[in-house]
Design a protein around this motif. Structure first.
Motif, PDB file in Angstrom:
ATOM      1  N   ASP A 137      -3.877   7.988 -36.602  1.00  0.00           N
ATOM      2  CA  ASP A 137      -5.162   8.692 -36.676  1.00  0.00           C
ATOM      3  C   ASP A 137      -5.917   8.612 -35.356  1.00  0.00           C
ATOM      4  O   ASP A 137      -7.007   9.171 -35.231  1.00  0.00           O
ATOM      5  CB  ASP A 137      -6.019   8.100 -37.804  1.00  0.00           C
ATOM      6  CG  ASP A 137      -5.371   8.330 -39.158  1.00  0.00           C
ATOM      7  OD1 ASP A 137      -4.973   9.472 -39.417  1.00  0.00           O
ATOM      8  OD2 ASP A 137      -5.218   7.359 -39.923  1.00  0.00           O
ATOM      9  N   ARG A 138      -5.390   7.869 -34.403  1.00  0.00           N
ATOM     10  CA  ARG A 138      -6.047   7.733 -33.094  1.00  0.00           C
ATOM     11  C   ARG A 138      -5.044   7.992 -31.986  1.00  0.00           C
ATOM     12  O   ARG A 138      -4.888   7.157 -31.084  1.00  0.00           O
ATOM     13  CB  ARG A 138      -6.599   6.316 -32.928  1.00  0.00           C
ATOM     14  CG  ARG A 138      -7.711   6.004 -33.868  1.00  0.00           C
ATOM     15  CD  ARG A 138      -7.884   4.510 -34.015  1.00  0.00           C
ATOM     16  NE  ARG A 138      -8.685   4.269 -35.190  1.00  0.00           N
ATOM     17  CZ  ARG A 138     -10.000   4.074 -35.163  1.00  0.00           C
ATOM     18  NH1 ARG A 138     -10.628   4.049 -34.024  1.00  0.00           N
ATOM     19  NH2 ARG A 138     -10.667   3.885 -36.272  1.00  0.00           N
ATOM     20  N   THR A 139      -4.367   9.107 -32.070  1.00  0.00           N
ATOM     21  CA  THR A 139      -3.341   9.381 -31.051  1.00  0.00           C
ATOM     22  C   THR A 139      -3.966   9.500 -29.655  1.00  0.00           C
ATOM     23  O   THR A 139      -3.298   9.220 -28.659  1.00  0.00           O
ATOM     24  CB  THR A 139      -2.540  10.666 -31.371  1.00  0.00           C
ATOM     25  OG1 THR A 139      -3.468  11.672 -31.716  1.00  0.00           O
ATOM     26  CG2 THR A 139      -1.561  10.457 -32.483  1.00  0.00           C
ATOM     27  N   ASP A 140      -5.255   9.893 -29.612  1.00  0.00           N
ATOM     28  CA  ASP A 140      -5.921  10.004 -28.296  1.00  0.00           C
ATOM     29  C   ASP A 140      -5.818   8.693 -27.522  1.00  0.00           C
ATOM     30  O   ASP A 140      -5.747   8.682 -26.297  1.00  0.00           O
ATOM     31  CB  ASP A 140      -7.429  10.280 -28.457  1.00  0.00           C
ATOM     32  CG  ASP A 140      -7.668  11.582 -29.157  1.00  0.00           C
ATOM     33  OD1 ASP A 140      -6.665  12.241 -29.463  1.00  0.00           O
ATOM     34  OD2 ASP A 140      -8.843  11.909 -29.392  1.00  0.00           O
ATOM     35  N   ALA A 141      -5.826   7.598 -28.270  1.00  0.00           N
ATOM     36  CA  ALA A 141      -5.852   6.292 -27.623  1.00  0.00           C
ATOM     37  C   ALA A 141      -4.531   5.936 -26.947  1.00  0.00           C
ATOM     38  O   ALA A 141      -4.498   5.082 -26.061  1.00  0.00           O
ATOM     39  CB  ALA A 141      -6.214   5.223 -28.655  1.00  0.00           C
ATOM     40  N   TRP A 142      -3.443   6.582 -27.363  1.00  0.00           N
ATOM     41  CA  TRP A 142      -2.164   6.161 -26.772  1.00  0.00           C
ATOM     42  C   TRP A 142      -1.235   7.307 -26.385  1.00  0.00           C
ATOM     43  O   TRP A 142      -0.286   7.104 -25.650  1.00  0.00           O
ATOM     44  CB  TRP A 142      -1.425   5.192 -27.708  1.00  0.00           C
ATOM     45  CG  TRP A 142      -1.287   5.676 -29.126  1.00  0.00           C
ATOM     46  CD1 TRP A 142      -2.155   5.451 -30.151  1.00  0.00           C
ATOM     47  CD2 TRP A 142      -0.220   6.462 -29.689  1.00  0.00           C
ATOM     48  NE1 TRP A 142      -1.714   6.054 -31.305  1.00  0.00           N
ATOM     49  CE2 TRP A 142      -0.522   6.678 -31.047  1.00  0.00           C
ATOM     50  CE3 TRP A 142       0.958   7.009 -29.170  1.00  0.00           C
ATOM     51  CZ2 TRP A 142       0.299   7.405 -31.894  1.00  0.00           C
ATOM     52  CZ3 TRP A 142       1.789   7.732 -30.008  1.00  0.00           C
ATOM     53  CH2 TRP A 142       1.454   7.922 -31.357  1.00  0.00           C
ATOM     54  N   LEU A 143      -1.551   8.520 -26.884  1.00  0.00           N
ATOM     55  CA  LEU A 143      -0.636   9.613 -26.599  1.00  0.00           C
ATOM     56  C   LEU A 143      -0.999  10.327 -25.301  1.00  0.00           C
ATOM     57  O   LEU A 143      -0.147  10.944 -24.658  1.00  0.00           O
ATOM     58  CB  LEU A 143      -0.669  10.612 -27.768  1.00  0.00           C
ATOM     59  CG  LEU A 143       0.451  11.636 -27.855  1.00  0.00           C
ATOM     60  CD1 LEU A 143       1.816  10.948 -27.893  1.00  0.00           C
ATOM     61  CD2 LEU A 143       0.278  12.485 -29.110  1.00  0.00           C
ATOM     62  N   GLU A 144      -2.263  10.210 -24.910  1.00  0.00           N
ATOM     63  CA  GLU A 144      -2.749  10.920 -23.732  1.00  0.00           C
ATOM     64  C   GLU A 144      -1.868  10.623 -22.520  1.00  0.00           C
ATOM     65  O   GLU A 144      -1.519   9.477 -22.271  1.00  0.00           O
ATOM     66  CB  GLU A 144      -4.163  10.448 -23.421  1.00  0.00           C
ATOM     67  CG  GLU A 144      -4.993  11.485 -22.712  1.00  0.00           C
ATOM     68  CD  GLU A 144      -6.423  11.001 -22.627  1.00  0.00           C
ATOM     69  OE1 GLU A 144      -6.833  10.720 -21.504  1.00  0.00           O
ATOM     70  OE2 GLU A 144      -7.071  10.869 -23.670  1.00  0.00           O
ATOM     71  N   GLY A 145      -1.509  11.637 -21.851  1.00  0.00           N
ATOM     72  CA  GLY A 145      -0.724  11.434 -20.638  1.00  0.00           C
ATOM     73  C   GLY A 145       0.725  11.090 -20.911  1.00  0.00           C
ATOM     74  O   GLY A 145       1.463  10.718 -20.016  1.00  0.00           O
ATOM     75  N   ALA A 146       1.130  11.211 -22.198  1.00  0.00           N
ATOM     76  CA  ALA A 146       2.511  10.845 -22.512  1.00  0.00           C
ATOM     77  C   ALA A 146       3.506  11.686 -21.715  1.00  0.00           C
ATOM     78  O   ALA A 146       4.540  11.198 -21.278  1.00  0.00           O
ATOM     79  CB  ALA A 146       2.759  11.039 -24.003  1.00  0.00           C
TER      80      ALA A 146
END
Ligand code: MCA
Ligand code: AMP
Length: 512
Positions: A137-146
Motif C-alpha cells: 500500500d506504500r509502493t511510493d516508499a520503495w518502488l520509486e526509481g526502480a
C-alpha cells in the motif's frame, strides 16, 4: 523451462486480455483489472526494486498478504529476481509468524497496511535482522526509481533454473511447528502441466477463485494454471455464497475451485433458493484439500445439475490424484494418479498391499518435493527407498484402491492432523500453546466431526484451578491463528494414558 517461461507462453497468446479481475468482498480495496501485459510490466518493475534492494538468487521473499493483485505482482517479481517465494497464512499470529520468519530468514517480507498491527507485535528478534518489510500500500516508499537500476534490455533479473527452488511452503509439522517444503520450478511445473491436460484447461476459461493464494490450492491449482494457460482469474479476498452463485449463474466463470466447507455452504444456500440457478456456463466444479462428504457431493449435483470433480494433493507434492474430467466421477474417491504421478500403497512393513486393501500411500514423480528447508532429519523420515534406490514420499495418508474401478479412496491419516475447512491444524501445536495458559497442566486436542468445517478441534484439559473460558479463548486467539482455537473444551481429571505414559487419544473423541 522455469515457471516464468511457462507463464510467458500464456501471456504472449493474448497480452491485452484480462489476467486478474479483482474485488475485495469485505474490505475497502479498490476493484482492479490487470491485463497479462500489465501484470508482466508491473512485476518487472517490482523485480527491479527487489534486485536493487539486494534480493538475488535463492533469497526468500515472504508474502503476508490477502488475495489481491499485488500478491501476484510480488510473487512474479520474486521469481524474476531468482528468489524463492514464501507464502504465509494471513491468519497466522506472532507465534506462527516468528517461527516461519526465523526459519526462512527472508530478505523481504511483503505485506499490506492492514497487517501492520499484527507485525508490530513482532520483536526485532522475531522479524530477524536481515528482513526488510515492504507494504504494497506504500509502493511510493520503495518502488520509486526502480527502473533506474534496470539494464537497457529490460532484464532486471536472474531467474532460476528449472531444478532450483520456486516456493518454500510451510506446512503443519507433527513436531508442533511448521516445516518448509522446498518446491522447485520443476515440481510446480509438473503439477501445472498435469492439470492443464487432465482438466482440459482452455485459454477462454475464467476461474472464480475465492481460495487464499497462500496455499497450494489457490496458488498452484488456481493461479498457476490460469497464468500458464492465459486464462482469466476472478480473484476474491474470500468466499461469499451469494456473490459466488450470482457470478456462476450469470455466466461469469467457467471454472470454480473450492474446499468441501464451501460446497457445504453452497448446498445450504441453493437449498433455500426458490428457483435453481443456471450453471450451464460452468464447465468444471472442483473440490479438494479435505474429504468431500458423499452426501454433499450428491446434494450439490441434485441442486446444481453439476457433478463435482474431486482431486487430492499435498503441499509437498502438488496434485496427485484426480477424478476424470471426461468419465465417471465417483463420490468418496479421489480418482486415479495424474499424469507423471506414481503411487504405491504399503502395509506397516512397507510391503505393497493387494488392490482393495488399506495401507499408507507412497508417491513419487516430478511433482514431489525434494526436501524440507533446513531439516535434513525430517526429510529423511519422510522418504523411503525401494530396491532400485528410488525415493518414495511417505504421505501419511491411508488409502485403498478399488480393484474394479481403480479409483482411490482416502481413509484417514496416519498422523493426528485435523483438517478444518481445508486448513490444517496439528494438535501438538495447540496443546503446547494451551499448557502455557495459567492453570492448564495437560492438554490433549482431538478432531471431532463437524457439519460445516468437516472436523473441529476439541481440547481435553487437566487443570489445577478453575479456568476462565472467555480469557482462555482470548489467549488462544492472541497466540495462534483463530481457526486453530479449540471449539469445545472438556475438563477431565486425567488424560487416558497407556503403560508407556502416552496419551491414548482414541479413547477421547465424540462425547468422550
Ligand atoms: C475461517 N474460520 C475457520 C476457518 N476459516 N474456522 C475453522 N476452520 C476454517 N477453515 C473462522 C475464522 O477464524 C473466523 O472465526 C470465522 O471463521 C470467520 O472467518 P472468515 O474469514 O470470514 O471465514 P470464511 O471467509 O467464511 O472462510 C471459510 C473458508 C476458508 C472460505 C472455508 O477457511 C478457506 O478459504 N478455506 C480454504 C483454505 C485452503 O485453501 N486450503 C487449502 C490448503 P472468528 O469469527 O471466531 O474469529 S491445503 C492444500 O492446498 C492442499 C495441497 C490441497 O490438496 O489443496
Ligand atoms: P496440506 O498439508 O495442507 O498440504 O494438506 C494435504 C492433506 O490434505 C493431504 O495429506 C490429505 O490428508 C488432505 N487432502 C487433500 N485433498 C484431499 C481429498 N480430496 N480428500 C481427502 N483428503 C484430502
Amino acid at each position: 523451462m522455469n515457471l516464468l517461461t511457462l507463464f510467458a507462453i500464456g501471456r504472449e497468446r493474448q497480452p491485452d486480455k484480462t489476467a486478474i479481475e479483482f474485488r475485495d468482498l469485505h474490505g475497502s480495496l479498490a476493484a482492479q483489472e490487470l491485463t497479462f501485459a500489465g501484470l508482466h510490466e508491473q512485476a518487472q518493475s517490482w523485480a527491479g526494486a527487489f534486485a536493487r534492494m539486494g534480493v538475488g538468487k535463492g533469497d526468500r521473499v515472504a508474502l503476508y498478504l490477502c488475495n489481491r493483485p499485488e500478491f501476484v505482482i510480488a510473487y512474479l517479481a520474486a521469481l524474476e529476481a531468482g528468489a524463492v517465494m514464501v507464502p504465509i497464512n494471513l491468519r497466522y499470529r506472532r507465534r506462527e509468524l516468528s517461527h516461519i520468519l526465523g526459519d526462512a530468514e527472508p530478505a523481504l517480507l511483503v505485506t499490506e497496511d492492514a497487517q501492520m498491527p499484527v507485525l508490530d507485535e513482532l520483536s526485532v528478534a522475531d522479524l530477524g535482522p536481515g528482513t526488510r518489510v515492504l507494504s504494497v500500500d506504500r509502493t511510493d516508499a520503495w518502488l520509486e526509481g526502480a527502473d533506474a537500476g534496470r539494464p537497457a534490455d529490460g532484464a532486471v533479473t536472474s531467474p532460476a533454473r528449472a531444478e532450483e527452488p520456486a516456493l518454500l511452503m510451510y506446512t503443519s509439522g507433527t513436531t508442533g511447528t511448521s516445516k518448509g517444503a522446498v518446491l522447485s520450478h520443476n515440481n510446480v511445473l509438473a503439477t501445472v502441466t498435469g492439470l492443464l491436460s487432465a482438466w482440459a484447461w482452455e485459454q477462454s476459461d475464467v476461474l472464480l477463485l475465492p481460495l487464499p493464494l497462500f496455499h497450494t490450492h489457490g496458488l498452484v491449482v488456481g493461479l498457476h494454471c490460469a497464468l500458464a494457460m492465459g486464462a482469466t482469474v476472478r480473484l476474491r479476498t474470500g468466499f461469499d455464497e451469494s456473490e459466488t452463485v450470482d457470478i456462476l449463474a450469470g455466466g461469469g466463470a467457467s471454472l470454480f475451485f473450492a474446499v468441501p466447507t464451501i460446497y457445504t455452504r453452497l448446498v445450504d444456500l441453493l437449498g433455500q433458493l426458490e428457483t435453481t440457478p443456471d450453471f450451464t456456463a460452468v464447465r468444471l466444479f472442483c473440490s479438494g484439500s479435505a474429504p468431500l462428504p458423499a452426501e454433499v457431493h450428491n446434494e450439490f449435483e441434485q441442486l446444481s445439475g453439476k457433478r463435482i470433480l474431486e482431486r487430492y494433493g499435498m503441499t509437498e507434492t502438488g496434485m496427485n490424484f484426480s477424478n476424470p474430467y471426461a468419465g465417471p466421477r465417483i463420490a468418496g474417491t479421489v480418482g486415479t494418479p495424474l499424469p507423471g504421478v506414481f503411487s504405491r500403497i504399503v502395509d506397516a512393513e512397507g510391503q505393497d498391499v493387494p488392490a482393495g486393501e488399506e495401507g499408507e500411500l507412497l508417491l513419487r514423480g516430478s511433482n514431489v518435493f525434494d526436501h524440507y528447508w533446513r531439516a535434513p532429519e525430517k526429510t529423511t523420515e519422510s522418504f523411503v527407498q525401494d530396491e532400485l534406490g528410488i525415493r518414495w514420499f511417505l504421505t501419511g495418508d491411508l488409502a485403498r484402491v478399488d480393484p474394479e474401478t481403480g479409483y482411490m479412496t482416502l481413509l484417514g491419516r496416519s498422523h493426528e492432523l485435523i483438517i478444518s475447512g481445508g486448513l490444517n491444524i496439528y494438535p501438538r501445536e495447540v496443546e503446547e500453546m494451551l499448557t502455557t495458559f495459567p492453570g492448564i497442566e495437560e492438554a490433549a486436542v482431538v478432531g471431532e466431526p463437524d457439519d460445516v468445517w468437516g472436523e473441529a478441534p476439541v481440547a481435553y484439559l487437566v487443570c489445577s484451578c478453575a479456568i476462565d473460558e472467555v480469557e482462555l479463548e482470548r489467549y488462544c486467539r492472541s497466540q495462534l491463528a483463530s481457526f486453530k482455537r479449540p471449539r469445545r473444551l472438556r475438563f477431565v481429571e486425567a488424560l487416558p494414558r497407556n503403560a508407556m505414559g502416552k496419551i491414548q487419544k482414541h479413547l477421547l473423541g465424540v462425547g468422550g
